[in-house]
Design a protein around this motif. Structure first.
Motif, PDB file in Angstrom:
ATOM      1  N   LEU A 181       0.802  -1.225   0.000  1.00 34.85           N
ATOM      2  CA  LEU A 181       0.000   0.000   0.000  1.00 34.85           C
ATOM      3  C   LEU A 181       0.834   1.274   0.000  1.00 34.85           C
ATOM      4  CD1 LEU A 181      -2.813  -1.030   2.496  1.00 34.85           C
ATOM      5  CD2 LEU A 181      -2.894  -1.020  -0.001  1.00 34.85           C
ATOM      6  N   THR A 182       2.139   1.142   0.071  1.00 40.51           N
ATOM      7  CA  THR A 182       3.003   2.326   0.073  1.00 40.51           C
ATOM      8  C   THR A 182       4.097   2.163  -0.974  1.00 40.51           C
ATOM      9  OG1 THR A 182       4.318   1.356   1.848  1.00 40.51           O
ATOM     10  CG2 THR A 182       2.625   2.908   2.503  1.00 40.51           C
ATOM     11  N   ALA A 183       4.461   3.266  -1.582  1.00 36.07           N
ATOM     12  CA  ALA A 183       5.540   3.253  -2.566  1.00 36.07           C
ATOM     13  C   ALA A 183       6.879   3.092  -1.848  1.00 36.07           C
ATOM     14  CB  ALA A 183       5.516   4.553  -3.375  1.00 36.07           C
ATOM     15  N   GLU A 184       7.857   2.590  -2.542  1.00 36.95           N
ATOM     16  CA  GLU A 184       9.184   2.349  -1.956  1.00 36.95           C
ATOM     17  C   GLU A 184       9.761   3.587  -1.262  1.00 36.95           C
ATOM     18  OE1 GLU A 184      12.435   0.118  -0.837  1.00 36.95           O
ATOM     19  OE2 GLU A 184      10.726  -0.669  -1.916  1.00 36.95           O
ATOM     20  N   PRO A 185       9.734   4.774  -1.890  1.00 34.44           N
ATOM     21  CA  PRO A 185      10.275   5.950  -1.187  1.00 34.44           C
ATOM     22  C   PRO A 185       9.515   6.275   0.097  1.00 34.44           C
ATOM     23  CG  PRO A 185       9.975   6.437  -3.529  1.00 34.44           C
ATOM     24  CD  PRO A 185       9.344   5.097  -3.266  1.00 34.44           C
ATOM     25  N   ASP A 186       8.190   6.081   0.076  1.00 32.18           N
ATOM     26  CA  ASP A 186       7.389   6.333   1.272  1.00 32.18           C
ATOM     27  C   ASP A 186       7.707   5.327   2.377  1.00 32.18           C
ATOM     28  OD1 ASP A 186       6.136   8.457   0.003  1.00 32.18           O
ATOM     29  OD2 ASP A 186       4.470   7.220  -0.708  1.00 32.18           O
ATOM     30  N   ARG A 187       7.917   4.070   2.002  1.00 32.43           N
ATOM     31  CA  ARG A 187       8.285   3.060   3.005  1.00 32.43           C
ATOM     32  C   ARG A 187       9.608   3.415   3.661  1.00 32.43           C
ATOM     33  NH1 ARG A 187       6.241  -0.452  -0.872  1.00 32.43           N
ATOM     34  NH2 ARG A 187       8.290  -1.152  -1.516  1.00 32.43           N
ATOM     35  N   ALA A 188      10.555   3.936   2.882  1.00 30.51           N
ATOM     36  CA  ALA A 188      11.849   4.336   3.452  1.00 30.51           C
ATOM     37  C   ALA A 188      11.663   5.461   4.468  1.00 30.51           C
ATOM     38  CB  ALA A 188      12.807   4.761   2.338  1.00 30.51           C
ATOM     39  N   ILE A 189      10.779   6.404   4.160  1.00 31.24           N
ATOM     40  CA  ILE A 189      10.510   7.513   5.089  1.00 31.24           C
ATOM     41  C   ILE A 189       9.798   6.998   6.336  1.00 31.24           C
ATOM     42  CG2 ILE A 189       9.157   9.634   5.399  1.00 31.24           C
ATOM     43  CD1 ILE A 189       9.721  10.179   2.372  1.00 31.24           C
ATOM     44  N   LEU A 190       8.780   6.159   6.145  1.00 34.32           N
ATOM     45  CA  LEU A 190       7.996   5.659   7.270  1.00 34.32           C
ATOM     46  C   LEU A 190       8.816   4.779   8.216  1.00 34.32           C
ATOM     47  CD1 LEU A 190       4.656   4.794   5.454  1.00 34.32           C
ATOM     48  CD2 LEU A 190       5.048   6.663   7.061  1.00 34.32           C
ATOM     49  N   THR A 191       9.810   4.076   7.682  1.00 35.56           N
ATOM     50  CA  THR A 191      10.635   3.209   8.532  1.00 35.56           C
ATOM     51  C   THR A 191      11.915   3.891   8.989  1.00 35.56           C
ATOM     52  OG1 THR A 191      11.700   2.211   6.595  1.00 35.56           O
ATOM     53  CG2 THR A 191       9.761   1.078   7.475  1.00 35.56           C
ATOM     54  N   GLY A 192      12.153   5.134   8.572  1.00 35.44           N
ATOM     55  CA  GLY A 192      13.384   5.853   8.938  1.00 35.44           C
ATOM     56  C   GLY A 192      13.651   5.896  10.431  1.00 35.44           C
ATOM     57  N   PRO A 193      12.697   6.364  11.245  1.00 34.59           N
ATOM     58  CA  PRO A 193      12.946   6.403  12.700  1.00 34.59           C
ATOM     59  C   PRO A 193      13.175   5.011  13.283  1.00 34.59           C
ATOM     60  CG  PRO A 193      11.110   7.824  12.145  1.00 34.59           C
ATOM     61  CD  PRO A 193      11.446   7.037  10.901  1.00 34.59           C
ATOM     62  N   TRP A 194      12.474   4.024  12.786  1.00 36.41           N
ATOM     63  CA  TRP A 194      12.634   2.641  13.257  1.00 36.41           C
ATOM     64  C   TRP A 194      14.048   2.149  12.972  1.00 36.41           C
ATOM     65  CZ3 TRP A 194      10.697  -0.944  16.229  1.00 36.41           C
ATOM     66  CH2 TRP A 194      10.941  -2.285  15.982  1.00 36.41           C
ATOM     67  N   ARG A 195      14.539   2.442  11.757  1.00 28.56           N
ATOM     68  CA  ARG A 195      15.898   2.026  11.401  1.00 28.56           C
ATOM     69  C   ARG A 195      16.946   2.841  12.151  1.00 28.56           C
ATOM     70  NH1 ARG A 195      16.515   3.448   6.419  1.00 28.56           N
ATOM     71  NH2 ARG A 195      14.452   4.255   6.067  1.00 28.56           N
ATOM     72  N   ALA A 196      16.636   4.085  12.479  1.00 28.06           N
ATOM     73  CA  ALA A 196      17.599   4.957  13.158  1.00 28.06           C
ATOM     74  C   ALA A 196      17.903   4.506  14.584  1.00 28.06           C
ATOM     75  CB  ALA A 196      17.075   6.400  13.175  1.00 28.06           C
ATOM     76  N   ILE A 197      17.014   3.753  15.188  1.00 34.91           N
ATOM     77  CA  ILE A 197      17.269   3.301  16.554  1.00 34.91           C
ATOM     78  C   ILE A 197      17.854   1.887  16.595  1.00 34.91           C
ATOM     79  CG2 ILE A 197      15.559   4.819  17.611  1.00 34.91           C
ATOM     80  CD1 ILE A 197      13.702   2.366  17.787  1.00 34.91           C
ATOM     81  N   GLY A 198      18.439   1.469  15.483  1.00 37.23           N
ATOM     82  CA  GLY A 198      19.169   0.207  15.490  1.00 37.23           C
ATOM     83  C   GLY A 198      18.504  -0.948  14.793  1.00 37.23           C
ATOM     84  N   ASN A 199      17.507  -0.685  13.991  1.00 35.71           N
ATOM     85  CA  ASN A 199      16.837  -1.749  13.255  1.00 35.71           C
ATOM     86  C   ASN A 199      17.139  -1.625  11.764  1.00 35.71           C
ATOM     87  OD1 ASN A 199      15.220  -3.012  15.456  1.00 35.71           O
ATOM     88  ND2 ASN A 199      14.506  -0.904  15.619  1.00 35.71           N
ATOM     89  N   ALA A 200      18.411  -1.448  11.434  1.00 39.43           N
ATOM     90  CA  ALA A 200      18.811  -1.225  10.048  1.00 39.43           C
ATOM     91  C   ALA A 200      18.528  -2.421   9.153  1.00 39.43           C
ATOM     92  CB  ALA A 200      20.297  -0.867   9.977  1.00 39.43           C
TER      93      ALA A 200
END
Length: 146
Positions: free
Chosen positions: A117-136
């Motif tokens: 339901l989300t485009a690839e660039p949007d998924r990167a933005i939506l998961t940015g904070p999640w990845r920033a806290i160590g879930n790369a």
């Protein structure tokens, strides 16, 4: 009383007393004067549950888990009372740090739980904070195999 077979025709009403009147009712919609039955509601978009959430009760689970963690780790300081002009009693809401954590997790849940339901660039933005806290290792194109 014998059970009709394929070669034996059924009598009107199936042999039941009073069923002849029932056989006279219109077919396909119900009883005289009543509209046809309403079909079950369809999800609002592909991939959604009948309730409309593309990740089922995932949003409730995430927000409930954050509230529980806030209560356990932050105590009363993790909450504040928010009033609006129509509400004399007020609502208990999370303070800013816990609210931001909730939003980050809800966004990641949506991006990871319903990537179709989300485009690839949007998924990167939506998961940015999640990845920033160590879930790369979790995010667009990564994560557990399905």
């Amino acid at each position: 009383m014998s059970v009709p077979t394929r070669t034996e025709p059924r009598p009107p009403g199936g042999g039941q007393p009073g069923a002849e009147e029932h056989d006279a009712l219109p077919r396909g919609g119900g009883h005289v004067g009543l509209p046809p039955p309403v079909p079950a509601p369809r999800p609002p978009f592909p991939g959604a549950s009948a309730l409309g959430s593309p990740i089922g009760s995932g949003f409730l689970v995430v927000s409930g888990a954050v509230r529980a963690a806030a209560r356990e780790r932050g105590g009363p300081a993790a909450f504040e009372i928010e009033y609006d002009e129509d509400d004399e009693q007020g609502d208990e809401v999370l303070t800013a740090p816990w609210r931001r954590a909730t939003h980050a997790l809800l966004h990641a849940a949506m991006a990871l739980g319903a990537p179709h339901l989300t485009a690839e660039p949007d998924r990167a933005i939506l998961t940015g904070p999640w990845r920033a806290i160590g879930n790369a290792d979790v995010g667009p194109g990564r994560g557990p195999a399905r």
